[in-house]
Design an enzyme around this catalytic site. Structure first.
Site, PDB file in Angstrom:
ATOM      1  N   GLU A 126       0.824  -1.207   0.000  1.00  0.00           N
ATOM      2  CA  GLU A 126       0.000   0.000   0.000  1.00  0.00           C
ATOM      3  C   GLU A 126       0.868   1.271   0.000  1.00  0.00           C
ATOM      4  O   GLU A 126       1.822   1.378   0.777  1.00  0.00           O
ATOM      5  CB  GLU A 126      -0.889  -0.005   1.238  1.00  0.00           C
ATOM      6  CG  GLU A 126      -1.749   1.238   1.406  1.00  0.00           C
ATOM      7  CD  GLU A 126      -2.406   1.324   2.778  1.00  0.00           C
ATOM      8  OE1 GLU A 126      -3.477   1.935   2.859  1.00  0.00           O
ATOM      9  OE2 GLU A 126      -1.849   0.782   3.754  1.00  0.00           O
ATOM     10  N   LYS A 149      -9.785   2.202  -1.902  1.00  0.00           N
ATOM     11  CA  LYS A 149      -9.913   1.657  -0.556  1.00  0.00           C
ATOM     12  C   LYS A 149     -11.219   2.115   0.102  1.00  0.00           C
ATOM     13  O   LYS A 149     -11.509   3.314   0.153  1.00  0.00           O
ATOM     14  CB  LYS A 149      -8.713   2.105   0.280  1.00  0.00           C
ATOM     15  CG  LYS A 149      -8.632   1.518   1.681  1.00  0.00           C
ATOM     16  CD  LYS A 149      -7.354   2.013   2.346  1.00  0.00           C
ATOM     17  CE  LYS A 149      -7.186   1.477   3.745  1.00  0.00           C
ATOM     18  NZ  LYS A 149      -5.951   2.019   4.378  1.00  0.00           N
ATOM     19  N   CYS A 171      -5.074  -2.863   3.348  1.00  0.00           N
ATOM     20  CA  CYS A 171      -4.699  -2.559   4.725  1.00  0.00           C
ATOM     21  C   CYS A 171      -5.876  -2.630   5.713  1.00  0.00           C
ATOM     22  O   CYS A 171      -6.309  -3.709   6.075  1.00  0.00           O
ATOM     23  CB  CYS A 171      -4.002  -1.202   4.770  1.00  0.00           C
ATOM     24  SG  CYS A 171      -2.933  -0.992   6.236  1.00  0.00           S
TER      25      CYS A 171
END
Length: 262
Positions: free
Chosen positions: A40, A110, A145
């Site tokens: 990431e 995300k 994440c």
């Protein structure tokens, strides 16, 4: 199927352009793998919030161009981690996935932004779409994440056909035990492979955990990196997902739509 997870060191003393070039070289060295994964926000650092505005780029910006070329040169599927994407006046934490001919196969913004009332949570927009990609031998489900803490996202990816769950991350060392625990949990509960690639080093004063990990559908760890920069290479059999789901058909016993208590 062979996957290479590039656990790159995000060094604040290395320029973004230099790291971009270095990442491209590392990807090219993995020619022969089927899938290469980066972490990431490796160009700038997941906790380097003060740099997000300055280093933001359009979807088809310099990182896109460099990674598309690297994927094509290596002839691999490339999960190029994520970038700080600027779209109009909004920033996003956006994953790029390239096919072996260097074409963009999928992007993913995300959904779960970390920081609570600061950092990414207030600086970036939230994604609204799940992302899966059919490769010749497996279907990938994409996550980033903090997404790892939300099992419903991964179950939704499995419902969409995902058999290999790819997680790119900049995960802090102080919560490393959660990283490995959650990666194994997501694999077991969805009877899928989890390929979780994290950054190494320290940026913005936050030590990164490293320890990229590959977990099979039974929750067994096939390979795990150390704390420093490393390339984790692992061979796995995508057919094991179907076999596992057939031998232990727990997903068929899900009970949905339960009524709340009276």
């Amino acid at each position: 199927m062979r996957a290479s997870l590039i656990q790159i060191d995000v060094d604040p003393d290395e320029s973004v352009n230099s790291r971009r070039q270095r990442a491209g070289s590392l990807v090219r060295e993995q020619a022969g793998s089927d899938l290469v994964v980066l972490p990431e926000l490796w160009p700038v650092g997941a906790f380097a919030y003060q740099s997000f505005e300055a280093e933001a780029e359009p979807l088809r910006g310099p990182t896109f161009e460099a990674m598309a070329k690297a994927a094509s040169d290596a002839g691999v599927w490339l999960h190029a981690g994520s970038i700080v994407e600027r779209d109009g006046g909004t920033l996003y934490n956006t994953t790029l996935l390239f096919s072996p001919d260097g074409e963009l196969a999928r992007s993913y913004r995300k959904i779960h932004r970390f920081g609570f009332d600061k950092g990414e949570a207030v600086m970036m927009g939230a994604g609204e779409e799940l992302a899966t990609v059919a490769l010749p031998d497996t279907t990938l489900g994409l996550a980033t994440c903090y997404d790892l803490r939300f099992p419903e996202l991964f179950r939704s990816l499995a419902d969409l056909g995902a058999e290999t769950l790819v997680v790119s991350a900049g995960w802090p060392e102080r919560r490393r035990s959660h990283w490995t625990l959650l990666a194994q949990a997501r694999a077991v509960e969805n009877q899928a492979y989890v390929l979780a690639c994290a950054t190494a080093g320290t940026h913005a004063g936050v030590e990164q955990c490293g320890h990229s990990i590959v977990v099979d559908p039974w929750g067994e760890v096939l390979a795990e990196a150390g704390a420093g920069e490393e390339i984790l290479v692992v061979d796995f059999d995508p057919a094991k997902v179907g076999v596992t789901r057939e031998q232990f058909p727990a997903l068929k016993d899900r009970v949905l739509g339960l009524a709340p208590p009276r």
